[in-house]
Write a protein that holds these residues in place. Structure first.
Motif, PDB file in Angstrom:
ATOM      1  N   PHE A 265       0.813  -1.212   0.000  1.00  0.00           N
ATOM      2  CA  PHE A 265       0.000   0.000   0.000  1.00  0.00           C
ATOM      3  C   PHE A 265       0.845   1.259   0.000  1.00  0.00           C
ATOM      4  O   PHE A 265       0.520   2.240  -0.682  1.00  0.00           O
ATOM      5  CB  PHE A 265      -0.964  -0.023   1.188  1.00  0.00           C
ATOM      6  CG  PHE A 265      -2.091  -0.997   1.006  1.00  0.00           C
ATOM      7  CD1 PHE A 265      -3.190  -0.664   0.244  1.00  0.00           C
ATOM      8  CD2 PHE A 265      -2.024  -2.266   1.569  1.00  0.00           C
ATOM      9  CE1 PHE A 265      -4.220  -1.567   0.045  1.00  0.00           C
ATOM     10  CE2 PHE A 265      -3.048  -3.178   1.385  1.00  0.00           C
ATOM     11  CZ  PHE A 265      -4.149  -2.827   0.621  1.00  0.00           C
ATOM     12  N   TYR A 266       1.940   1.267   0.763  1.00  0.00           N
ATOM     13  CA  TYR A 266       2.825   2.427   0.715  1.00  0.00           C
ATOM     14  C   TYR A 266       3.246   2.735  -0.720  1.00  0.00           C
ATOM     15  O   TYR A 266       3.215   3.888  -1.177  1.00  0.00           O
ATOM     16  CB  TYR A 266       4.079   2.169   1.550  1.00  0.00           C
ATOM     17  CG  TYR A 266       3.986   2.597   2.992  1.00  0.00           C
ATOM     18  CD1 TYR A 266       3.467   3.839   3.346  1.00  0.00           C
ATOM     19  CD2 TYR A 266       4.458   1.776   4.011  1.00  0.00           C
ATOM     20  CE1 TYR A 266       3.389   4.236   4.671  1.00  0.00           C
ATOM     21  CE2 TYR A 266       4.389   2.173   5.346  1.00  0.00           C
ATOM     22  CZ  TYR A 266       3.855   3.405   5.671  1.00  0.00           C
ATOM     23  OH  TYR A 266       3.791   3.808   6.969  1.00  0.00           O
ATOM     24  N   LEU A 267       3.627   1.696  -1.456  1.00  0.00           N
ATOM     25  CA  LEU A 267       4.217   1.897  -2.770  1.00  0.00           C
ATOM     26  C   LEU A 267       3.190   2.149  -3.865  1.00  0.00           C
ATOM     27  O   LEU A 267       3.535   2.677  -4.927  1.00  0.00           O
ATOM     28  CB  LEU A 267       5.102   0.702  -3.128  1.00  0.00           C
ATOM     29  CG  LEU A 267       6.342   0.566  -2.231  1.00  0.00           C
ATOM     30  CD1 LEU A 267       7.070  -0.748  -2.516  1.00  0.00           C
ATOM     31  CD2 LEU A 267       7.288   1.732  -2.433  1.00  0.00           C
ATOM     32  N   ILE A 268       1.919   1.763  -3.626  1.00  0.00           N
ATOM     33  CA  ILE A 268       0.874   2.130  -4.571  1.00  0.00           C
ATOM     34  C   ILE A 268       0.881   3.648  -4.755  1.00  0.00           C
ATOM     35  O   ILE A 268       0.848   4.176  -5.873  1.00  0.00           O
ATOM     36  CB  ILE A 268      -0.510   1.666  -4.066  1.00  0.00           C
ATOM     37  CG1 ILE A 268      -0.677   0.155  -4.240  1.00  0.00           C
ATOM     38  CG2 ILE A 268      -1.638   2.405  -4.815  1.00  0.00           C
ATOM     39  CD1 ILE A 268      -0.859  -0.310  -5.652  1.00  0.00           C
ATOM     40  N   GLY A 357       8.289  11.436   4.246  1.00  0.00           N
ATOM     41  CA  GLY A 357       7.680  10.108   4.376  1.00  0.00           C
ATOM     42  C   GLY A 357       8.179   9.139   3.336  1.00  0.00           C
ATOM     43  O   GLY A 357       8.543   8.000   3.640  1.00  0.00           O
ATOM     44  N   ALA A 358       8.227   9.591   2.069  1.00  0.00           N
ATOM     45  CA  ALA A 358       8.685   8.715   0.984  1.00  0.00           C
ATOM     46  C   ALA A 358      10.129   8.296   1.184  1.00  0.00           C
ATOM     47  O   ALA A 358      10.497   7.138   0.929  1.00  0.00           O
ATOM     48  CB  ALA A 358       8.508   9.421  -0.358  1.00  0.00           C
ATOM     49  N   SER A 359      10.970   9.216   1.654  1.00  0.00           N
ATOM     50  CA  SER A 359      12.380   8.908   1.877  1.00  0.00           C
ATOM     51  C   SER A 359      12.551   7.849   2.956  1.00  0.00           C
ATOM     52  O   SER A 359      13.301   6.882   2.786  1.00  0.00           O
ATOM     53  CB  SER A 359      13.133  10.184   2.262  1.00  0.00           C
ATOM     54  OG  SER A 359      14.478   9.903   2.555  1.00  0.00           O
ATOM     55  N   LEU A 443      -4.306   9.977  -3.081  1.00  0.00           N
ATOM     56  CA  LEU A 443      -4.043   8.544  -3.216  1.00  0.00           C
ATOM     57  C   LEU A 443      -2.893   8.084  -2.323  1.00  0.00           C
ATOM     58  O   LEU A 443      -3.037   7.102  -1.577  1.00  0.00           O
ATOM     59  CB  LEU A 443      -3.774   8.192  -4.682  1.00  0.00           C
ATOM     60  CG  LEU A 443      -3.399   6.738  -4.958  1.00  0.00           C
ATOM     61  CD1 LEU A 443      -4.508   5.794  -4.527  1.00  0.00           C
ATOM     62  CD2 LEU A 443      -3.067   6.531  -6.434  1.00  0.00           C
ATOM     63  N   PRO A 444      -1.721   8.758  -2.319  1.00  0.00           N
ATOM     64  CA  PRO A 444      -0.647   8.331  -1.409  1.00  0.00           C
ATOM     65  C   PRO A 444      -1.052   8.421   0.060  1.00  0.00           C
ATOM     66  O   PRO A 444      -0.637   7.583   0.866  1.00  0.00           O
ATOM     67  CB  PRO A 444       0.492   9.309  -1.732  1.00  0.00           C
ATOM     68  CG  PRO A 444       0.193   9.819  -3.081  1.00  0.00           C
ATOM     69  CD  PRO A 444      -1.289   9.859  -3.197  1.00  0.00           C
ATOM     70  N   ALA A 445      -1.859   9.440   0.429  1.00  0.00           N
ATOM     71  CA  ALA A 445      -2.284   9.598   1.820  1.00  0.00           C
ATOM     72  C   ALA A 445      -3.157   8.432   2.261  1.00  0.00           C
ATOM     73  O   ALA A 445      -2.972   7.860   3.348  1.00  0.00           O
ATOM     74  CB  ALA A 445      -3.021  10.922   1.989  1.00  0.00           C
ATOM     75  N   ALA A 446      -4.123   8.050   1.436  1.00  0.00           N
ATOM     76  CA  ALA A 446      -5.005   6.937   1.779  1.00  0.00           C
ATOM     77  C   ALA A 446      -4.237   5.621   1.836  1.00  0.00           C
ATOM     78  O   ALA A 446      -4.448   4.794   2.735  1.00  0.00           O
ATOM     79  CB  ALA A 446      -6.138   6.841   0.747  1.00  0.00           C
ATOM     80  N   ALA A 447      -3.337   5.423   0.892  1.00  0.00           N
ATOM     81  CA  ALA A 447      -2.548   4.187   0.864  1.00  0.00           C
ATOM     82  C   ALA A 447      -1.650   4.087   2.095  1.00  0.00           C
ATOM     83  O   ALA A 447      -1.482   2.999   2.672  1.00  0.00           O
ATOM     84  CB  ALA A 447      -1.703   4.136  -0.407  1.00  0.00           C
ATOM     85  N   ALA A 448      -1.074   5.206   2.540  1.00  0.00           N
ATOM     86  CA  ALA A 448      -0.195   5.204   3.713  1.00  0.00           C
ATOM     87  C   ALA A 448      -0.969   4.835   4.973  1.00  0.00           C
ATOM     88  O   ALA A 448      -0.453   4.124   5.849  1.00  0.00           O
ATOM     89  CB  ALA A 448       0.462   6.571   3.872  1.00  0.00           C
ATOM     90  N   LEU A 449      -2.191   5.304   5.091  1.00  0.00           N
ATOM     91  CA  LEU A 449      -3.008   4.972   6.263  1.00  0.00           C
ATOM     92  C   LEU A 449      -3.255   3.471   6.352  1.00  0.00           C
ATOM     93  O   LEU A 449      -3.123   2.863   7.424  1.00  0.00           O
ATOM     94  CB  LEU A 449      -4.337   5.726   6.196  1.00  0.00           C
ATOM     95  CG  LEU A 449      -5.324   5.447   7.337  1.00  0.00           C
ATOM     96  CD1 LEU A 449      -4.724   5.835   8.688  1.00  0.00           C
ATOM     97  CD2 LEU A 449      -6.630   6.193   7.098  1.00  0.00           C
ATOM     98  N   ILE A 450      -3.592   2.848   5.238  1.00  0.00           N
ATOM     99  CA  ILE A 450      -3.820   1.393   5.221  1.00  0.00           C
ATOM    100  C   ILE A 450      -2.527   0.656   5.561  1.00  0.00           C
ATOM    101  O   ILE A 450      -2.528  -0.315   6.324  1.00  0.00           O
ATOM    102  CB  ILE A 450      -4.349   0.963   3.842  1.00  0.00           C
ATOM    103  CG1 ILE A 450      -5.695   1.619   3.552  1.00  0.00           C
ATOM    104  CG2 ILE A 450      -4.478  -0.565   3.771  1.00  0.00           C
ATOM    105  CD1 ILE A 450      -6.200   1.396   2.142  1.00  0.00           C
ATOM    106  N   ALA A 451      -1.401   1.110   5.006  1.00  0.00           N
ATOM    107  CA  ALA A 451      -0.111   0.468   5.262  1.00  0.00           C
ATOM    108  C   ALA A 451       0.248   0.507   6.742  1.00  0.00           C
ATOM    109  O   ALA A 451       0.746  -0.481   7.301  1.00  0.00           O
ATOM    110  CB  ALA A 451       0.982   1.159   4.442  1.00  0.00           C
ATOM    111  N   MET A 452      -0.006   1.622   7.402  1.00  0.00           N
ATOM    112  CA  MET A 452       0.299   1.746   8.822  1.00  0.00           C
ATOM    113  C   MET A 452      -0.522   0.768   9.656  1.00  0.00           C
ATOM    114  O   MET A 452      -0.019   0.176  10.621  1.00  0.00           O
ATOM    115  CB  MET A 452       0.038   3.180   9.290  1.00  0.00           C
ATOM    116  CG  MET A 452       1.023   4.198   8.729  1.00  0.00           C
ATOM    117  SD  MET A 452       0.567   5.902   9.134  1.00  0.00           S
ATOM    118  CE  MET A 452       0.791   5.878  10.915  1.00  0.00           C
ATOM    119  N   LEU A 453      -1.778   0.581   9.292  1.00  0.00           N
ATOM    120  CA  LEU A 453      -2.643  -0.345  10.024  1.00  0.00           C
ATOM    121  C   LEU A 453      -2.156  -1.786   9.881  1.00  0.00           C
ATOM    122  O   LEU A 453      -2.195  -2.568  10.835  1.00  0.00           O
ATOM    123  CB  LEU A 453      -4.085  -0.215   9.525  1.00  0.00           C
ATOM    124  CG  LEU A 453      -4.773   1.134   9.818  1.00  0.00           C
ATOM    125  CD1 LEU A 453      -6.142   1.187   9.150  1.00  0.00           C
ATOM    126  CD2 LEU A 453      -4.894   1.362  11.316  1.00  0.00           C
TER     127      LEU A 453
END
Length: 497
Positions: A265-268, A357-359, A443-453
């Motif tokens: 999800f992070y990388l999406i 965040g990306a780094s 899109l990156p914000a939503a994907a990051a939230l799922i990845a953290m969970l």
């Protein structure tokens, strides 16, 4: 009971020489000459230079990058079956460097004389071969980190050097490709008819031809430096493992599963953004020349943070850093979506926050992957760097496929109009502008939230990793002592070179 003092005798725990750290960083610098060029400019090149529709490019990205993902698994298997006098990994880097960079040249050289169907077929073929060669070089390179050192701090140096090398590659792209494209923005603004469009496309094609040819030389030198500087130090009691043993190791590796799920999800978000940057500069900010500044901000943040990552990991641990770095992506992404185009300073601030965040994500995940190799060996007694990194890279390639396709499809859904002979300088509808902003921000914000969970359940802290590593290496030392063998005999034939 483990004997940490005995484990410390292993060369895999020694401080790495500067040439090894620098050499490992040079490898990702070389990869990014091909990889970042394609993620940042290939969608723009295919649509606005080669004249392929955004929808067709989106489907091609999905298909070819899925193929790339399976190519990673093939490469991982080849690595696990390989042992030469140069080691398991370096031969792939030494002999694959030039073919990889030459394929990047071919990808950015779609013949203008081809009709639409032939252009698309050429794009499919060259991009697919590039993906295969990339896998055959990148999987051994990524696997090499876990074979060079088992020290948490020294491994952090390697992943930081890798990120720094990638950042330098980004700077090169900014000042070379971005500079040339910026110079051509005046010509693009003057497009009035088909002849003007053809002239502009020919000028941009000339830029990519020169750049990719130069990258063959520069990138090959960097790859050969990596192969010379990075030697395997980790003891292995089994130079090759069977496919059944490989699957057994992967099946029991829970940390790898959680890492892959979260990274997915992070990388999406990361890969969707890459292909949208040029469109954001052109149609949201109104100046294609700003793509250089945008790339420079993202890269600059990476270069500033990367040298401090080993210290950050020492203070907080890789798990905590990876767990919470998504907050930067969420805040920066939402802010970027809401930032008015006329407040360019605010755009840059939100890009910088997002870049932090990306780094962290792109750096720390490689250190976590190397740790999962030790976990798999601890569980099964078999060391499988190639297959472990291949499965991790498989996840990255699937997300690259989906992320790149999402970026292209978002343009199509938003009604993006590609330049053509009939409409050489199209005006984009508001729906296309919103689609571009959502892809680069929300899109990156939503994907990051799922990845953290997902990552909450990752079980391998740095303290737990050290315990596992010490137990595994103590077993190896006991086995070697029992058979009156030396550890150096179980590394690579040219270990002392």
């Amino acid at each position: 009971m483990t004997n940490p003092a005995a484990v410390e005798e292993l060369r895999s725990m020694e401080r790495l020489p500067l040439r090894t750290v620098a050499g490992y960083g040079a490898g990702d610098f070389a990869f990014n000459l091909a990889f970042s060029l394609s993620t940042s400019f290939l969608l723009y090149y295919y649509t606005d230079v080669a004249g392929i529709s955004a929808a067709a490019v989106g489907t091609m990205f999905l298909v070819v990058r899925l193929w790339d993902a399976f190519a990673d698994l093939l490469a991982g298997r080849l690595v696990d079956r390989t042992m030469t006098r140069w080691g398991k990994f370096r031969p792939f880097i030494m002999f694959g460097a030039v073919p990889l960079l030459f394929m990047s040249f071919l990808v950015f050289h779609v013949p203008a004389s081809f009709d639409a169907g032939m252009k698309l077929l050429y794009a499919y073929a060259t991009y697919a071969v590039l993906g295969l060669v990339y896998s055959l070089v990148n999987i051994p390179y990524g696997s090499l980190a876990s074979a060079v050192t088992q020290s948490v701090h020294e491994r952090a140096k390697l992943v930081a050097a890798r990120a720094f090398g990638a950042g330098i590659g980004g700077v090169v792209l900014t000042f070379v490709v971005g500079h040339f494209i910026s110079e051509l923005r005046g010509q693009k603004a003057l497009i009035k008819g088909p002849e003007d469009l053809v002239a502009y496309q020919a000028a941009v094609q000339g830029v990519f031809t020169k750049v990719t040819l130069a990258f063959i030389v520069v990138g090959s030198i960097a790859f050969f430096f990596t192969a010379w500087a990075c030697r395997e130090r980790v003891v292995r009691t089994q130079p090759r493992i069977s496919i059944a043993e490989t699957f057994g190791t992967l099946r029991s590796n829970k940390p790898l599963a959680y890492l892959c799920g979260s990274s997915f999800f992070y990388l999406i978000g990361v890969f969707a953004v890459g292909g949208t940057t040029a469109f954001y500069a052109q149609y949201v900010l109104g100046n294609i020349g700003l793509v250089g500044i945008i790339t420079l901000v993202n890269t600059g943040i990476s270069l500033v943070i990367t040298p401090f990552i080993p210290k950050i990991i020492d203070l907080f641990g890789k798990k905590n850093v990876f767990q919470y770095c998504g907050l930067f992506t969420i805040v920066g992404g939402v802010g970027l979506f809401l930032a008015p185009a006329n407040l360019f300073w605010l755009v840059l601030v939100t890009l910088a926050i997002k870049g932090i965040g990306a780094s962290l994500i792109n750096t720390v995940m490689f250190g976590l992957e190397a740790d999962t190799v030790e976990y798999g060996e601890w569980k099964t007694g078999r060391r499988s760097e190639g297959a472990t990194y291949a499965l991790f890279s498989f996840t990255r390639k699937v997300t690259q496929s989906i992320g790149g396709a999402v970026g292209a499809w978002a343009l199509a859904i938003g009604g993006y109009i590609a330049a053509s002979a009939a409409n050489p300088s199209p005006v984009q509808p508001d729906s296309a502008i919103i689609a571009i902003k959502a892809t680069i921000g929300l899109l990156p914000a939503a994907a990051a939230l799922i990845a953290m969970l997902i990552f909450i359940r990752y079980p391998l802290t740095d303290a737990r990793f050290k315990q596992i590593r010490n137990e595994t290496e103590a077993r190896k030392l006991a086995l070697l002592t029992e058979h009156d063998e030396k550890a150096e005999d179980f590394i690579t034939p040219d270990h002392k070179a």
